[in-house]
Design a protein around this motif. Structure first.
Motif, mmCIF file in Angstrom:
data_model
loop_
_atom_site.group_PDB
_atom_site.id
_atom_site.type_symbol
_atom_site.label_atom_id
_atom_site.label_comp_id
_atom_site.label_asym_id
_atom_site.label_seq_id
_atom_site.Cartn_x
_atom_site.Cartn_y
_atom_site.Cartn_z
ATOM 1 N N MET A 269 0.822 -1.207 0.000
ATOM 2 C CA MET A 269 0.000 0.000 0.000
ATOM 3 C C MET A 269 0.859 1.260 0.000
ATOM 4 S SD MET A 269 -3.085 1.099 2.603
ATOM 5 C CE MET A 269 -4.109 -0.258 2.037
ATOM 6 N N GLU A 270 1.977 1.229 0.735
ATOM 7 C CA GLU A 270 2.864 2.395 0.787
ATOM 8 C C GLU A 270 3.416 2.724 -0.594
ATOM 9 O OE1 GLU A 270 3.047 -0.167 2.777
ATOM 10 O OE2 GLU A 270 2.636 0.590 4.797
ATOM 11 N N LEU A 271 3.734 1.680 -1.366
ATOM 12 C CA LEU A 271 4.249 1.893 -2.716
ATOM 13 C C LEU A 271 3.195 2.533 -3.608
ATOM 14 C CD1 LEU A 271 6.322 -1.324 -3.513
ATOM 15 C CD2 LEU A 271 7.154 1.026 -3.575
ATOM 16 N N GLN A 272 1.971 2.088 -3.478
ATOM 17 C CA GLN A 272 0.895 2.644 -4.297
ATOM 18 C C GLN A 272 0.641 4.111 -3.953
ATOM 19 O OE1 GLN A 272 -1.678 -0.427 -2.931
ATOM 20 N NE2 GLN A 272 -1.736 -1.517 -4.883
ATOM 21 N N ILE A 273 0.696 4.427 -2.659
ATOM 22 C CA ILE A 273 0.523 5.824 -2.237
ATOM 23 C C ILE A 273 1.673 6.678 -2.759
ATOM 24 C CG2 ILE A 273 0.443 7.363 -0.243
ATOM 25 C CD1 ILE A 273 -0.930 5.075 1.298
ATOM 26 N N THR A 274 2.899 6.148 -2.660
ATOM 27 C CA THR A 274 4.077 6.870 -3.155
ATOM 28 C C THR A 274 3.940 7.179 -4.636
ATOM 29 O OG1 THR A 274 5.518 5.835 -1.509
ATOM 30 C CG2 THR A 274 6.579 6.764 -3.467
ATOM 31 N N TRP A 275 3.518 6.170 -5.414
ATOM 32 C CA TRP A 275 3.411 6.364 -6.857
ATOM 33 C C TRP A 275 2.239 7.266 -7.227
ATOM 34 C CZ3 TRP A 275 6.655 6.214 -10.553
ATOM 35 C CH2 TRP A 275 7.793 5.427 -10.439
#
Length: 342
Positions: free
Chosen positions: A1-7
């Motif tokens: 989820m953190e990666l999706q928010i970052t992107w």
């Protein structure tokens, strides 16, 4: 989820950087028929953006590439739903690039008038259409659970969408007038400064109207009400607009341009933050909305892409800083005599 928010926020940042950099090109190209009184002044305006415009469009390619690689479902739905609008933008950008290169190939008034119109159209049309597209993102478009679009090009030309187009155009006109004030001198410089002063009032009125309309036409404010600290972004945005006028009065045109860039950044992120986690909300069924979580690539793909960005983004930034530093001076008659000049 953190990666999706970052992107998700990287996606928004790349669009914002594109609007900041290519925005002044759109503004200058749109203003050219109104500010330039002769061919020399037209060439000054063209060369004010000449060394930068193609490099600035790297950010458009980056934003499109990130959409394709990080959020493939969003890319597929967006390009199928908004195909006509996006193709119009693409053709206009191609036309502008061709016009900049072809304008000086033949010494004939009619030849140059044709390409001058192409520069104008290739600058004004994308400015308006990007605004219309993003306003419709904020408002929501009629897509169903299968990702099918139930509308046409004219469905996008609703009141809120057109208001977004006007706001984007005014942002870029102000941004372009400030850049021209930095890069020109003499009568053209004075006209650019007066234009920036006059446009400021219209721009602020349009921005306030868009803020009010967003309350009734979108759900952008839901995230702000849930986290009131986010309203700080709106305050910074308004402060940036005020700074543009303040530095214009002080004749600090480069600082005014940076304030304009901050205003464009904040305007973009006002919508991006309001959308989260949605990226393409559905106006017919909220369950059909495309979000950062249901449209992203695999975690491995996002990790690999993040590594690539960490490596290459500083290189791109370093190149652009070098280019802007190399061509930081005003455009002079000696510059126009150069073979490389437009």
């Amino acid at each position: 989820m953190e990666l999706q928010i970052t992107w998700f926020f990287l996606w928004g940042l790349l669009w914002a950087v594109f609007f900041i950099t290519d925005g002044f090109d759109f503004g200058i190209g749109t203003l050219m028929p109104f500010l330039a009184k002769n061919d020399t002044e037209k060439r000054v305006m063209l060369n004010a953006m000449g060394p930068f415009w193609d490099g600035n469009e790297v950010w458009l390619i980056a934003a499109g590439g990130v959409t394709f690689a990080a959020f493939p479902i969003l890319y597929a739905t967006m390009f199928s739903s908004l195909y006509s609008a996006l193709m119009l933008i693409l053709f206009a950008l191609i036309l502008r690039g061709v016009a900049l290169e072809f304008r000086g190939k033949v010494e004939h008034p009619m030849w140059r008038q044709i390409w001058d119109f192409c520069v104008f159209f290739g600058s004004a049309a994308p400015a308006v259409l990007f605004g219309v597209a993003f306003a419709n993102f904020f408002r929501g478009i009629p897509i169903d659970a299968a990702g099918l679009y139930h509308g046409n090009l004219f469905s996008l030309l609703n009141g809120y969408g057109l208001l977004g187009g006007v706001l984007f155009l005014l942002l870029f006109l102000e941004h372009g007038a400030l850049w021209l004030a930095i890069k020109s001198d003499g009568d053209l410089h004075e006209r650019a400064v007066l234009t920036a002063h006059g446009l400021w009032w219209i721009l602020v009125a349009a921005a306030l109207l868009f803020l009010i309309a967003s309350k009734f036409e979108t759900r952008l404010y839901d995230n702000y009400y849930a986290n009131p600290i986010l309203f700080l972004l709106v305050v910074i945005n308004l402060a940036a607009f005020i700074q543009v006028k303040w530095f214009l009065i002080k004749k600090a045109y480069f600082t005014a341009w940076f304030s304009s860039a901050l205003a464009i950044l904040c305007c973009t992120f006002f919508g991006i933050i309001g959308l989260f986690p949605n990226m393409l909300p559905s106006s017919v069924d909220s369950a059909a909305s495309i979000t950062a979580f249901n449209s992203s690539s695999s975690p491995l793909t996002l990790k690999i892409m993040l590594t690539v960005v960490i490596i290459f983004l500083p290189i791109i930034l370093a190149y652009q800083v070098w280019a802007y530093t190399l061509f930081k001076g005003k455009v002079t008659k000696e510059d126009l005599a150069s073979e490389e000049a437009y």
